[in-house]
Design a protein around this motif. Sequence first.
Motif, PDB file in Angstrom:
ATOM      1  N   MET A  57       0.833  -1.202   0.000  1.00 47.88           N
ATOM      2  CA  MET A  57       0.000   0.000   0.000  1.00 47.88           C
ATOM      3  C   MET A  57       0.869   1.254   0.000  1.00 47.88           C
ATOM      4  N   SER A  58       1.966   1.245   0.761  1.00 48.99           N
ATOM      5  CA  SER A  58       2.858   2.401   0.793  1.00 48.99           C
ATOM      6  C   SER A  58       3.477   2.649  -0.572  1.00 48.99           C
ATOM      7  N   SER A  59       3.779   1.572  -1.307  1.00 43.79           N
ATOM      8  CA  SER A  59       4.368   1.715  -2.639  1.00 43.79           C
ATOM      9  C   SER A  59       3.395   2.397  -3.594  1.00 43.79           C
ATOM     10  N   VAL A  60       2.103   2.031  -3.494  1.00 44.77           N
ATOM     11  CA  VAL A  60       1.083   2.657  -4.337  1.00 44.77           C
ATOM     12  C   VAL A  60       0.999   4.150  -4.032  1.00 44.77           C
ATOM     13  N   ILE A  61       1.038   4.486  -2.766  1.00 49.50           N
ATOM     14  CA  ILE A  61       0.972   5.900  -2.359  1.00 49.50           C
ATOM     15  C   ILE A  61       2.166   6.667  -2.911  1.00 49.50           C
ATOM     16  N   GLY A  65       2.753  10.023  -6.449  1.00 49.64           N
ATOM     17  CA  GLY A  65       3.360  11.346  -6.392  1.00 49.64           C
ATOM     18  C   GLY A  65       2.938  12.130  -5.167  1.00 49.64           C
ATOM     19  N   ALA A  66       2.214  11.471  -4.259  1.00 47.67           N
ATOM     20  CA  ALA A  66       1.765  12.156  -3.046  1.00 47.67           C
ATOM     21  C   ALA A  66       2.966  12.566  -2.198  1.00 47.67           C
ATOM     22  N   GLN A  67       2.828  13.696  -1.517  1.00 42.16           N
ATOM     23  CA  GLN A  67       3.877  14.188  -0.649  1.00 42.16           C
ATOM     24  C   GLN A  67       3.826  13.490   0.715  1.00 42.16           C
ATOM     25  N   PHE A  68       4.968  13.414   1.361  1.00 47.02           N
ATOM     26  CA  PHE A  68       5.030  12.786   2.686  1.00 47.02           C
ATOM     27  C   PHE A  68       4.267  13.630   3.704  1.00 47.02           C
ATOM     28  N   ALA A 188      -3.907   5.474   3.645  1.00 51.06           N
ATOM     29  CA  ALA A 188      -4.309   5.631   2.235  1.00 51.06           C
ATOM     30  C   ALA A 188      -5.532   6.530   2.103  1.00 51.06           C
ATOM     31  N   THR A 189      -6.533   6.327   2.978  1.00 51.84           N
ATOM     32  CA  THR A 189      -7.755   7.135   2.870  1.00 51.84           C
ATOM     33  C   THR A 189      -7.517   8.580   3.302  1.00 51.84           C
ATOM     34  N   GLN A 190      -6.565   8.789   4.197  1.00 49.60           N
ATOM     35  CA  GLN A 190      -6.254  10.158   4.621  1.00 49.60           C
ATOM     36  C   GLN A 190      -5.508  10.917   3.532  1.00 49.60           C
ATOM     37  N   ILE A 191      -4.684  10.206   2.776  1.00 50.86           N
ATOM     38  CA  ILE A 191      -3.843  10.854   1.765  1.00 50.86           C
ATOM     39  C   ILE A 191      -4.577  11.017   0.439  1.00 50.86           C
ATOM     40  N   ALA A 192      -5.397  10.042   0.059  1.00 45.92           N
ATOM     41  CA  ALA A 192      -6.026  10.056  -1.262  1.00 45.92           C
ATOM     42  C   ALA A 192      -7.039  11.192  -1.407  1.00 45.92           C
ATOM     43  N   ILE A 202      -4.470   4.949  -6.009  1.00 46.73           N
ATOM     44  CA  ILE A 202      -4.693   4.800  -4.560  1.00 46.73           C
ATOM     45  C   ILE A 202      -6.168   4.521  -4.290  1.00 46.73           C
ATOM     46  N   VAL A 203      -7.048   5.310  -4.937  1.00 45.14           N
ATOM     47  CA  VAL A 203      -8.488   5.134  -4.719  1.00 45.14           C
ATOM     48  C   VAL A 203      -8.918   3.721  -5.140  1.00 45.14           C
TER      49      VAL A 203
END
Length: 296
Positions: A57-61, A65-68, A188-192, A202-203
């Motif tokens: 899951m972290s790899s998908v995030i 291109g999401a920021q840390f 994932a849900t917090q970042i997407a 991610i979604v």
Amino acid sequence: MKNILLLFSIFSFLFIGCNNNQNQNLNDGDTTSLKNDTVHTNRVKKIFYNVPSPIEMSSVIQRSGAQFRSDVLWSYKDVEKYTSISKQALMLGVFGSDLSYVRLFDQIQLAINYLSGIKKLCDAIEIPEEQGSRAIQRMEKNIDNKDSLLQIISETYAAADSYLKDNDRGNTATLVILGGWIESLYIATQIADYANPSNKEIVDRIGEQKYSLANMIELIKAYPDDKDLQAYLPMLEELKALYENVKIEYVKGNVVTDETKKTTTIYSVAKVTFSKETFDKIKTLAKQIRTNIVKL
């Protein structure tokens, strides 16, 4: 995937080992019991195979291109406040997921901090983590070598799973997986951003957790006498009801022929569809379950 495969091996070892001990003096009752054990073993194998690791899951995030974001992590500073075995196992999963997330974004100091927290939890659960002490020393020596650091982190976290292989504590393993799975879903849900096209993968992966959730529920049901595990069933069943609104359709993809091996492989692609309303509800409930897991 590595930790899931290790746990897969653990349960294969436990149940197959049990069956081997029963192969002497079989009667009808033994045969029935053996068949039941085999069914249970196959079910557990399927479940462990299909529940994704936090690293996946972290790899998908990361690919999105999401920021840390450090605010989605649970603080490693509270690790010593968890005193029950069940909470420590759940937090081992949570910290394992957080560690996977920070390491993929090159947050080296945070990775070291979470690794230290994981080591404390391993000690508390009485996991003979001899590699843990050496891991800290090796990380200090390789602080400028990213590849070495990532390898050391993977080895040390996997050592916690190895413990379960030798100590017949499947319910503890399930608590670890539950903690890690919920933490990954929460992050994932917090970042997407549902409306952002670059977040589509991610979604989609959040939607695909529909099957992992069903497997997670079946795994927990395999330990009906564990009250700590059973306490999470109502919340997970509620989450499952939300996931009924997620539609997953597999469509035919590329056809690849390997002339050397004389094989043809047809790849399928998952088409995931669900509304923003369902996404928001899953996000809210995942946060509630995560809050329940991490609360002191």
